[in-house]
Design a protein around this motif. Structure first.
Motif, PDB file in Angstrom:
ATOM      1  N   GLU A   8     -10.608   3.180   9.245  1.00 45.71           N
ATOM      2  CA  GLU A   8     -10.538   4.103  10.371  1.00 45.71           C
ATOM      3  C   GLU A   8      -9.396   3.626  11.243  1.00 45.71           C
ATOM      4  O   GLU A   8      -9.094   2.428  11.287  1.00 45.71           O
ATOM      5  N   PHE A  19     -15.329   3.327  18.912  1.00 42.71           N
ATOM      6  CA  PHE A  19     -15.701   3.410  17.497  1.00 42.71           C
ATOM      7  C   PHE A  19     -16.694   2.306  17.148  1.00 42.71           C
ATOM      8  O   PHE A  19     -17.697   2.552  16.480  1.00 42.71           O
ATOM      9  N   MET A  20     -16.424   1.095  17.611  1.00 40.39           N
ATOM     10  CA  MET A  20     -17.310  -0.026  17.308  1.00 40.39           C
ATOM     11  C   MET A  20     -18.695   0.168  17.919  1.00 40.39           C
ATOM     12  O   MET A  20     -19.696  -0.227  17.334  1.00 40.39           O
ATOM     13  N   LYS A  22     -20.265   2.864  18.070  1.00 40.46           N
ATOM     14  CA  LYS A  22     -20.998   3.821  17.229  1.00 40.46           C
ATOM     15  C   LYS A  22     -21.272   3.251  15.835  1.00 40.46           C
ATOM     16  O   LYS A  22     -21.977   3.856  15.043  1.00 40.46           O
ATOM     17  N   SER A  23     -20.696   2.091  15.543  1.00 39.35           N
ATOM     18  CA  SER A  23     -20.813   1.521  14.195  1.00 39.35           C
ATOM     19  C   SER A  23     -22.178   0.870  13.976  1.00 39.35           C
ATOM     20  O   SER A  23     -22.900   0.554  14.922  1.00 39.35           O
ATOM     21  N   ARG A  24     -22.495   0.643  12.715  1.00 41.97           N
ATOM     22  CA  ARG A  24     -23.733  -0.064  12.357  1.00 41.97           C
ATOM     23  C   ARG A  24     -23.721  -1.480  12.925  1.00 41.97           C
ATOM     24  O   ARG A  24     -24.774  -2.040  13.229  1.00 41.97           O
ATOM     25  N   ASN A  25     -22.514  -2.060  13.061  1.00 41.45           N
ATOM     26  CA  ASN A  25     -22.391  -3.410  13.620  1.00 41.45           C
ATOM     27  C   ASN A  25     -23.086  -3.512  14.973  1.00 41.45           C
ATOM     28  O   ASN A  25     -23.621  -4.550  15.319  1.00 41.45           O
ATOM     29  N   ALA A  32     -24.790   4.826  10.126  1.00 40.83           N
ATOM     30  CA  ALA A  32     -23.485   4.629  10.773  1.00 40.83           C
ATOM     31  C   ALA A  32     -22.578   3.787   9.873  1.00 40.83           C
ATOM     32  O   ALA A  32     -23.052   3.051   9.011  1.00 40.83           O
ATOM     33  N   SER A  33     -21.280   3.918  10.077  1.00 42.69           N
ATOM     34  CA  SER A  33     -20.365   3.138   9.242  1.00 42.69           C
ATOM     35  C   SER A  33     -20.415   1.663   9.638  1.00 42.69           C
ATOM     36  O   SER A  33     -20.556   1.323  10.810  1.00 42.69           O
ATOM     37  N   ASN A  34     -20.349   0.812   8.630  1.00 41.02           N
ATOM     38  CA  ASN A  34     -20.360  -0.628   8.851  1.00 41.02           C
ATOM     39  C   ASN A  34     -18.924  -1.126   8.777  1.00 41.02           C
ATOM     40  O   ASN A  34     -18.226  -0.867   7.809  1.00 41.02           O
ATOM     41  N   VAL A  35     -18.481  -1.825   9.799  1.00 45.23           N
ATOM     42  CA  VAL A  35     -17.111  -2.328   9.847  1.00 45.23           C
ATOM     43  C   VAL A  35     -17.109  -3.777   9.377  1.00 45.23           C
ATOM     44  O   VAL A  35     -17.803  -4.617   9.945  1.00 45.23           O
TER      45      VAL A  35
END
Length: 107
Positions: A8, A19-20, A22-25, A32-35
């Protein structure tokens, strides 16, 4: 060498922080997307990389962060490490260097 990663892009530090958040992190939401790795530029509009890294760390996220900068001044590099960057890569980043960074943190 060709490598395939999903990524991203954020145009400034505030967008990266948003963005972070909203992330799974951060949310622990499996949808949610994992970064797995953040490449954070130092000089950006709205919010610079140092501040963005600091906020991500204050929110408790342990995701590896590699700060990217054209500046090689020692005091600037120290500021990035103090803000919570795991390491610093100076621009330009060569393809092989990027590949090694990804291998270090993503594999």
């Amino acid at each position: 060498s060709h490598f395939d990663i999903q990524y991203e892009e954020a145009i400034n530090g505030q967008e990266a922080v948003d963005f972070m958040k909203k992330s799974r992190n951060f949310t622990r939401d499996p949808e949610a997307s994992n970064v797995g790795l953040v490449l954070m530029d130092w000089c950006m509009p709205v919010m610079d990389g140092c501040e963005a890294i600091q906020i991500i760390r204050e929110l408790g996220m342990l995701v590896p962060i590699v700060a990217v900068t054209a500046c090689a001044l020692e005091e600037g590099l120290q500021e990035l490490i103090k803000s919570g960057a795991n390491e610093i890569s100076t621009k330009p980043i060569l393809r092989d260097d990027l590949f090694q960074i990804c291998q270090r943190y993503l594999l």
